[in-house]
Design an enzyme around this catalytic site. Structure first.
Site, PDB file in Angstrom:
ATOM      1  N   HIS A  90       3.518  15.888  -6.453  1.00  0.00           N
ATOM      2  CA  HIS A  90       3.692  14.912  -7.637  1.00  0.00           C
ATOM      3  C   HIS A  90       4.339  16.101  -8.691  1.00  0.00           C
ATOM      4  O   HIS A  90       4.533  15.604  -9.996  1.00  0.00           O
ATOM      5  CB  HIS A  90       2.557  14.584  -8.251  1.00  0.00           C
ATOM      6  CG  HIS A  90       1.850  13.603  -7.382  1.00  0.00           C
ATOM      7  ND1 HIS A  90       2.392  12.571  -6.745  1.00  0.00           N
ATOM      8  CD2 HIS A  90       0.343  13.310  -7.206  1.00  0.00           C
ATOM      9  CE1 HIS A  90       1.711  11.608  -6.192  1.00  0.00           C
ATOM     10  NE2 HIS A  90       0.599  12.237  -6.257  1.00  0.00           N
TER      11      HIS A  90
ATOM     12  N   ARG B 153      -4.814  -0.464  -2.313  1.00  0.00           N
ATOM     13  CA  ARG B 153      -5.736  -1.545  -3.221  1.00  0.00           C
ATOM     14  C   ARG B 153      -5.035  -3.116  -2.821  1.00  0.00           C
ATOM     15  O   ARG B 153      -5.488  -3.608  -2.305  1.00  0.00           O
ATOM     16  CB  ARG B 153      -5.546  -1.129  -4.490  1.00  0.00           C
ATOM     17  CG  ARG B 153      -6.445  -1.868  -5.422  1.00  0.00           C
ATOM     18  CD  ARG B 153      -6.099  -1.552  -6.917  1.00  0.00           C
ATOM     19  NE  ARG B 153      -4.608  -1.710  -7.217  1.00  0.00           N
ATOM     20  CZ  ARG B 153      -4.176  -2.621  -7.879  1.00  0.00           C
ATOM     21  NH1 ARG B 153      -4.977  -3.819  -8.107  1.00  0.00           N
ATOM     22  NH2 ARG B 153      -2.795  -2.733  -8.335  1.00  0.00           N
ATOM     23  N   LYS B 154      -3.549  -2.815  -3.244  1.00  0.00           N
ATOM     24  CA  LYS B 154      -3.012  -4.321  -3.190  1.00  0.00           C
ATOM     25  C   LYS B 154      -1.534  -4.327  -2.385  1.00  0.00           C
ATOM     26  O   LYS B 154      -1.026  -4.877  -1.658  1.00  0.00           O
ATOM     27  CB  LYS B 154      -2.592  -5.282  -4.694  1.00  0.00           C
ATOM     28  CG  LYS B 154      -4.065  -5.894  -4.808  1.00  0.00           C
ATOM     29  CD  LYS B 154      -3.696  -6.862  -6.077  1.00  0.00           C
ATOM     30  CE  LYS B 154      -4.735  -7.666  -6.505  1.00  0.00           C
ATOM     31  NZ  LYS B 154      -4.318  -8.583  -7.762  1.00  0.00           N
TER      32      LYS B 154
ATOM     33  N   LYS C 240       0.974   7.221  -7.945  1.00  0.00           N
ATOM     34  CA  LYS C 240       0.883   5.656  -7.443  1.00  0.00           C
ATOM     35  C   LYS C 240       2.066   5.053  -7.315  1.00  0.00           C
ATOM     36  O   LYS C 240       2.281   3.846  -7.610  1.00  0.00           O
ATOM     37  CB  LYS C 240      -0.051   5.022  -8.590  1.00  0.00           C
ATOM     38  CG  LYS C 240      -1.252   5.938  -8.950  1.00  0.00           C
ATOM     39  CD  LYS C 240      -2.292   6.202  -7.985  1.00  0.00           C
ATOM     40  CE  LYS C 240      -2.817   5.324  -7.102  1.00  0.00           C
ATOM     41  NZ  LYS C 240      -3.478   5.788  -6.113  1.00  0.00           N
TER      42      LYS C 240
ATOM     43  N   TRP D 205       2.815   5.819   1.683  1.00  0.00           N
ATOM     44  CA  TRP D 205       3.750   4.832   2.359  1.00  0.00           C
ATOM     45  C   TRP D 205       5.017   5.706   2.688  1.00  0.00           C
ATOM     46  O   TRP D 205       5.304   5.814   4.053  1.00  0.00           O
ATOM     47  CB  TRP D 205       4.067   3.607   1.514  1.00  0.00           C
ATOM     48  CG  TRP D 205       4.800   2.566   2.303  1.00  0.00           C
ATOM     49  CD1 TRP D 205       5.219   2.562   3.460  1.00  0.00           C
ATOM     50  CD2 TRP D 205       5.541   1.773   1.324  1.00  0.00           C
ATOM     51  NE1 TRP D 205       5.820   1.441   3.561  1.00  0.00           N
ATOM     52  CE2 TRP D 205       6.187   0.845   2.252  1.00  0.00           C
ATOM     53  CE3 TRP D 205       5.860   1.180  -0.070  1.00  0.00           C
ATOM     54  CZ2 TRP D 205       7.081  -0.194   2.159  1.00  0.00           C
ATOM     55  CZ3 TRP D 205       6.387   0.442  -0.419  1.00  0.00           C
ATOM     56  CH2 TRP D 205       7.166  -0.420   0.688  1.00  0.00           C
TER      57      TRP D 205
ATOM     58  N   TYR E 127      10.195   1.818  -4.562  1.00  0.00           N
ATOM     59  CA  TYR E 127       9.391   1.120  -4.159  1.00  0.00           C
ATOM     60  C   TYR E 127       9.605  -0.495  -3.714  1.00  0.00           C
ATOM     61  O   TYR E 127       9.225  -0.804  -2.695  1.00  0.00           O
ATOM     62  CB  TYR E 127       7.967   1.119  -4.888  1.00  0.00           C
ATOM     63  CG  TYR E 127       6.898   0.466  -4.464  1.00  0.00           C
ATOM     64  CD1 TYR E 127       5.960   1.298  -3.746  1.00  0.00           C
ATOM     65  CD2 TYR E 127       6.787  -0.823  -4.728  1.00  0.00           C
ATOM     66  CE1 TYR E 127       4.758   0.593  -3.277  1.00  0.00           C
ATOM     67  CE2 TYR E 127       5.584  -1.397  -4.495  1.00  0.00           C
ATOM     68  CZ  TYR E 127       4.584  -0.728  -3.726  1.00  0.00           C
ATOM     69  OH  TYR E 127       3.214  -1.400  -3.199  1.00  0.00           O
TER      70      TYR E 127
HETATM   71  S1  PPS Z   1      -1.137   8.548  -4.882  1.00  0.00           S
HETATM   72  O1  PPS Z   1      -2.461   8.717  -5.496  1.00  0.00           O
HETATM   73  O2  PPS Z   1      -0.559   8.921  -6.208  1.00  0.00           O
HETATM   74  O3  PPS Z   1      -0.849   9.480  -3.884  1.00  0.00           O
HETATM   75  O4  PPS Z   1      -0.711   7.177  -4.673  1.00  0.00           O
HETATM   76  P1  PPS Z   1       0.529   6.691  -4.054  1.00  0.00           P
HETATM   77  O5  PPS Z   1       0.459   6.761  -2.469  1.00  0.00           O
HETATM   78  O6  PPS Z   1       1.627   7.172  -4.543  1.00  0.00           O
HETATM   79  O7  PPS Z   1       0.597   4.971  -4.342  1.00  0.00           O
HETATM   80  C1  PPS Z   1      -0.432   4.292  -4.097  1.00  0.00           C
HETATM   81  C2  PPS Z   1       0.031   2.929  -4.189  1.00  0.00           C
HETATM   82  O8  PPS Z   1       1.199   2.605  -3.035  1.00  0.00           O
HETATM   83  C3  PPS Z   1       0.609   1.394  -2.195  1.00  0.00           C
HETATM   84  N1  PPS Z   1       0.744   1.539  -1.006  1.00  0.00           N
HETATM   85  C4  PPS Z   1       1.673   0.595  -0.466  1.00  0.00           C
HETATM   86  N2  PPS Z   1       2.399  -0.277  -0.932  1.00  0.00           N
HETATM   87  C5  PPS Z   1       3.244  -0.899   0.112  1.00  0.00           C
HETATM   88  N3  PPS Z   1       3.273  -0.725   1.328  1.00  0.00           N
HETATM   89  C6  PPS Z   1       2.403   0.201   1.812  1.00  0.00           C
HETATM   90  N4  PPS Z   1       2.655   0.386   3.095  1.00  0.00           N
HETATM   91  C7  PPS Z   1       1.505   0.917   0.964  1.00  0.00           C
HETATM   92  N5  PPS Z   1       0.861   1.915   1.027  1.00  0.00           N
HETATM   93  C8  PPS Z   1       0.189   2.356  -0.125  1.00  0.00           C
HETATM   94  C9  PPS Z   1      -1.024   1.614  -2.640  1.00  0.00           C
HETATM   95  O9  PPS Z   1      -1.602   0.040  -2.308  1.00  0.00           O
HETATM   96  C10 PPS Z   1      -1.004   1.763  -4.033  1.00  0.00           C
HETATM   97  O10 PPS Z   1      -0.542   0.881  -4.905  1.00  0.00           O
HETATM   98  P2  PPS Z   1      -1.429  -0.508  -5.543  1.00  0.00           P
HETATM   99  O11 PPS Z   1      -0.721  -1.114  -6.655  1.00  0.00           O
HETATM  100  O12 PPS Z   1      -2.578   0.245  -6.429  1.00  0.00           O
HETATM  101  O13 PPS Z   1      -2.073  -1.358  -4.334  1.00  0.00           O
END
Ligand code: PPS
Length: 300
Positions: A103, A263-264, A52, A57, A192
């Site tokens: 991970h 999600r957000k 997470k 990204w 991040y």
């Molecule tokens: S996982 O399941 O562990 O592989 O998830 P991971 O990709 O590491 O993390 C998911 C969170 O990253 C947010 N996310 C982004 N944030 C900003 N910009 C971009 N482009 C982006 N892509 C993915 C994603 O929304 C998850 O965070 P939350 O807070 O839940 O929205």
């Protein structure tokens, strides 16, 4: 249509609770050892993240930099996720450089990659937002019942062995130590929050670390294509989601109308979930565990 996934026993190995990917479900230790002993190429790039933290990204950004193109990968990130690939031998046929991701904690990183001085990108996100993101991931994928509160998650699960990949603190501190001992500049840390605040600058830093010449236009286009909103759309319209059925049993995750992954995508959503008391307790714990750390964790 929403359903609740049938509860299966958690997979626990080396003090961590693992995500239910088939190879881990079948024999976690075997897969961990396969990763540790993976045959690596000098130019492999491994993205290592606590769950997470923005893996999807940064993986897409790295793939675009490597290709020198802003075309999305048709494959989902899990296509090169070391824990989940059905047969690890399959990556031998891939073109170099291979943007692998995991991970796994540093102590399980491929030995040969470390000996080679191979590139590792470690993404760190502040643990309060990680906790919120993980809570919703568990909730939407049916690991928790709907009445399982964030407070219960934070106090009983997050930062302990019952959390995915164990404690956030252990994970980031292990990579921090490795980065301090890294004489060859092979381990690169990305925050991040910096990526959110200064995507252009951070993407340029990533390109430099990867020894990739990228014009300002290419960098700007990658930033745009990899914005949260655009990646959320691409996830639905471009990515081959059928791959997920190969790596995770249908019964392991619930169907949900809520997005699990996109999600957000913001900094500071924790403020909507931490009570004052929870926050004070968390800050106290954070100070103790990060006491002698040089990491620049940003909560806003
Ligand atoms: S996982 O399941 O562990 O592989 O998830 P991971 O990709 O590491 O993390 C998911 C969170 O990253 C947010 N996310 C982004 N944030 C900003 N910009 C971009 N482009 C982006 N892509 C993915 C994603 O929304 C998850 O965070 P939350 O807070 O839940 O929205």
């Amino acid at each position: 249509m929403e359903d609740t996934a049938p509860k299966r026993a958690p997979i626990i190995f080396d003090g961590m609770t693992l995500p239910p990917f088939k190879p881990l479900r079948e024999d976690a230790e075997k897969r961990f050892r396969e990763i540790r002993n993976l045959e690596c190429r000098a130019d492999d790039v491994i993205l290592a993240t606590y769950p997470k933290s923005g893996t999807h990204w940064i993986w897409e950004v790295v793939c675009m930099l490597i290709k020198g193109s802003t075309e999305y990968m048709k494959e989902v990130k899990e296509f090169l996720f070391l824990e989940a690939i059905p047969d690890l031998g399959a990556i031998e046929s891939l073109r170099s450089p291979r943007p692998l991701n995991t991970h796994l904690p540093y102590r399980w990183m491929p030995k040969q990659h470390i000996e080679n001085g191979g590139k590792i990108i470690h993404v760190i996100r502040n643990p309060k937002d990680v906790a919120v993101s993980m809570y919703y991931h568990y909730l939407t994928s049916g690991v928790f019942n709907k009445d399982f509160t964030f407070e219960k998650f934070l106090t009983n699960i997050f930062c302990g062995p019952a959390c995915a990949m164990g404690s956030w603190y252990d994970y980031v501190r292990e990579y921090e130590r490795a980065a301090e001992q890294d004489q060859r500049g092979a381990l690169f840390t990305v925050y991040y929050e910096n990526m959110k605040k200064r995507p252009q600058e951070e993407t340029k830093r990533l390109a430099k670390f990867l020894n990739i010449e990228a014009s300002d236009k290419l960098i700007a286009d990658i930033v745009e294509k990899c914005s949260f909103e655009n990646m959320k759309v691409a996830d639905k319209t471009i990515k081959d989601q059928s791959y997920m059925d190969k790596i995770i049993d249908v019964g392991e995750v619930a169907r949900s109308s809520q997005p699990v992954m996109y999600r957000k995508g913001v900094i500071g959503d924790w403020k909507n979930h931490f009570t004052v008391a929870l926050n004070e307790q968390f800050d106290k714990d954070f100070q103790e565990k990060m006491n002698n750390s040089n990491l620049h964790i940003q909560f806003e």
